[in-house]
Design a protein around this motif. Structure first.
Motif, short mmCIF file in Angstrom:
data_model
loop_
_atom_site.label_atom_id
_atom_site.label_comp_id
_atom_site.label_asym_id
_atom_site.label_seq_id
_atom_site.Cartn_x
_atom_site.Cartn_y
_atom_site.Cartn_z
N ASN A 211 57.72 23.99 38.50
CA ASN A 211 56.63 24.91 38.21
C ASN A 211 55.56 24.50 37.61
O ASN A 211 55.36 23.67 36.66
N LEU A 212 54.27 24.78 37.80
CA LEU A 212 52.94 24.50 37.63
C LEU A 212 51.85 25.46 37.30
O LEU A 212 51.30 26.04 37.98
N PRO A 213 52.09 26.09 36.20
CA PRO A 213 51.39 27.28 35.97
C PRO A 213 49.99 26.96 35.55
O PRO A 213 49.72 26.04 34.87
N LEU A 214 49.01 27.62 35.81
CA LEU A 214 47.58 27.38 35.84
C LEU A 214 47.07 28.52 34.85
O LEU A 214 47.47 29.96 35.09
N ALA A 215 46.22 28.37 33.85
CA ALA A 215 45.65 29.25 33.15
C ALA A 215 44.72 30.16 33.85
O ALA A 215 44.13 29.84 34.61
N PRO A 216 44.63 31.47 33.33
CA PRO A 216 43.59 32.36 34.03
C PRO A 216 42.36 31.67 33.99
O PRO A 216 41.83 30.89 33.03
N HIS A 217 41.29 31.99 35.04
CA HIS A 217 40.23 31.50 35.37
C HIS A 217 40.10 29.99 35.63
O HIS A 217 39.04 29.26 35.89
N SER A 218 41.45 29.28 36.03
CA SER A 218 41.51 27.90 36.37
C SER A 218 40.76 27.89 37.86
O SER A 218 40.93 28.73 38.66
N GLY A 219 40.17 26.83 38.17
CA GLY A 219 39.55 26.67 39.45
C GLY A 219 40.28 25.60 40.31
O GLY A 219 41.41 25.20 39.96
N GLY A 220 39.69 25.18 41.39
CA GLY A 220 40.16 24.39 42.49
C GLY A 220 40.49 22.75 41.57
O GLY A 220 41.45 22.21 42.04
N ALA A 221 39.60 22.38 40.82
CA ALA A 221 39.98 21.15 40.15
C ALA A 221 41.42 21.30 39.30
O ALA A 221 42.00 20.16 39.21
N ASP A 222 41.75 22.22 39.02
CA ASP A 222 43.09 22.49 38.10
C ASP A 222 43.91 22.40 39.30
O ASP A 222 45.16 21.71 38.90
N LEU A 223 43.83 22.98 40.21
CA LEU A 223 44.72 22.85 41.41
C LEU A 223 45.02 21.42 41.80
O LEU A 223 46.21 20.93 41.66
N ARG A 224 43.91 20.72 42.09
CA ARG A 224 44.04 19.43 42.38
C ARG A 224 44.75 18.32 41.42
O ARG A 224 45.66 17.63 41.71
N ARG A 225 44.42 18.62 39.99
CA ARG A 225 45.08 17.59 39.09
C ARG A 225 46.51 18.15 39.04
O ARG A 225 47.47 17.20 39.00
N ALA A 226 47.03 19.47 39.19
CA ALA A 226 48.40 19.63 39.11
C ALA A 226 49.06 19.23 40.14
O ALA A 226 50.23 18.43 40.21
N MET A 227 48.41 19.20 41.36
CA MET A 227 49.32 18.55 42.92
C MET A 227 49.38 17.13 42.67
O MET A 227 50.43 16.75 43.05
N GLU A 228 48.08 16.54 42.33
CA GLU A 228 48.18 14.97 42.29
C GLU A 228 49.19 14.37 41.24
O GLU A 228 49.46 13.27 41.46
N GLN A 229 48.88 14.89 40.19
CA GLN A 229 49.80 14.50 39.04
C GLN A 229 51.19 14.62 39.09
O GLN A 229 52.05 13.82 38.55
N TYR A 230 51.46 15.86 39.35
CA TYR A 230 53.10 16.21 39.22
C TYR A 230 53.88 16.50 40.64
O TYR A 230 54.85 15.95 40.76
N ALA A 231 53.17 17.28 41.45
CA ALA A 231 53.79 18.00 42.58
C ALA A 231 53.86 16.64 43.71
O ALA A 231 55.12 16.49 44.02
N LEU A 232 52.99 16.27 44.10
CA LEU A 232 53.00 14.98 45.23
C LEU A 232 53.99 13.78 44.91
O LEU A 232 54.49 13.47 45.86
#
Length: 311
Positions: free
Chosen positions: A207-228
């Protein structure tokens, strides 16, 4: 190879009460956008009715029986404060499951490179014996179990980028070591699940929870650092996507600030994952997205990438 697009008029017969965000107009907006000339090469197919035995891959038979018995003769019945059924809802739910299973069949048999299932009701909140969050059956979880048990796959990835945590998919696949389930979602937000500490019985959940008002950069960081990295190590033979478009900044039910370009980006990196490990085999299914214009534009961007990869 090509991109298959599954839907069915029955999915327009799942009618929710006036003002409900999960409304018939969602599919109408998507269909209107996908009727544009750039989508002429989509392989358009009717989603078949799933056999009730397929539902039992994730839900006990008595649960499906109870959902079927709850269908009203007219009007609406409320299963909870958010989840409603009309006379056409059960058939629509079977189409949503059946579309996913047919898409898996076509992609695994080489009849299509990838697929998008534009059906409703959505599915990622439905738990083993509990409808919730607009969802009746766990469409993607059933498809994952089907790919594993019917087609004999050993590794399936399920990636959920809906703004709400896919609590149902997580619950249905919690004990499944042959699946890796990854969810990006806003937190805090309903349904209140999806913390990092929720790892699955076999460490198979991320699970990669994102804080309210997060944007695309936060998505990219979560995916590239953890998920992928985790998914690359897992090397899935099939990628399934719970494609919710309610992380868009215009959506009325949440507070993430994604744009249409962010949905393009996440679709590309999931296609890259499928290309690297699964021969490009990917099946995506509609979950949330409740601003009609943002939904239509985001689905179009998502499908456009699938078509580019499927050509």
């Amino acid at each position: 190879m090509t991109t298959a697009y599954f839907s069915h008029p029955d999915c327009l017969n799942h009618v929710t009460p006036p003002g409900h965000p999960e409304q018939v107009a969602r599919l109408e907006a998507i269909a209107q956008r996908l009727a544009m000339p750039q989508f002429a090469d989509l392989l358009r197919l009717d989603a078949p009715l799933a056999e009730e035995a397929e539902i039992a891959r994730c839900h006990p038979p008595q649960y499906a029986d109870a959902i079927k018995a709850a269908v009203p003769e007219s009007g609406y019945v409320s299963l909870d404060a958010d989840t409603h059924m009309s006379p056409g809802s059960y058939a629509a739910a079977l189409r949503a499951v059946g579309g996913n299973l047919k898409a898996v069949n076509m992609v695994l048999s080489g009849q299509a490179q990838n697929a998008f299932v534009g059906c409703r009701p959505p599915g990622h909140h439905a738990e083993q014996a509990k409808p919730m969050g607009f969802c009746l059956f766990g469409n993607v979880a059933i498809a994952a179990k089907y790919a594993l048990d019917h087609h004999g796959l050993e590794r399936v990835a399920v990636v959920d980028f809906d703004v709400h945590h896919g609590n149902g998919t997580q619950a249905l696949l919690w004990d499944e070591p042959r699946v890796r389930f990854v969810s990006t979602h806003q937190s805090p937000l309903w349904p209140g699940t999806g913390e990092r500490a929720e790892r699955g019985a076999h460490g198979n959940v991320m699970n990669l929870p994102l804080a309210p008002h997060s944007g695309g950069a936060d998505l990219r960081r979560a995916m590239e650092q953890y998920a992928l990295p985790m998914l690359d190590e897992f090397a899935p033979e099939l990628v399934l996507v719970s494609a919710g478009f309610d992380a868009h900044m215009a959506d009325p039910l949440a507070q993430l600030n994604w744009t249409t370009d962010d949905f393009t980006w996440v679709t590309r990196i999931l296609c890259d994952l499928a290309d690297d490990h699964a021969g490009g085999r990917l099946v995506s299914t509609l979950e949330g997205g409740y601003d009609l214009e943002a939904l239509a534009a985001s689905v179009a961007a998502h499908v456009q990438v699938l078509m580019e990869r499927g050509s």
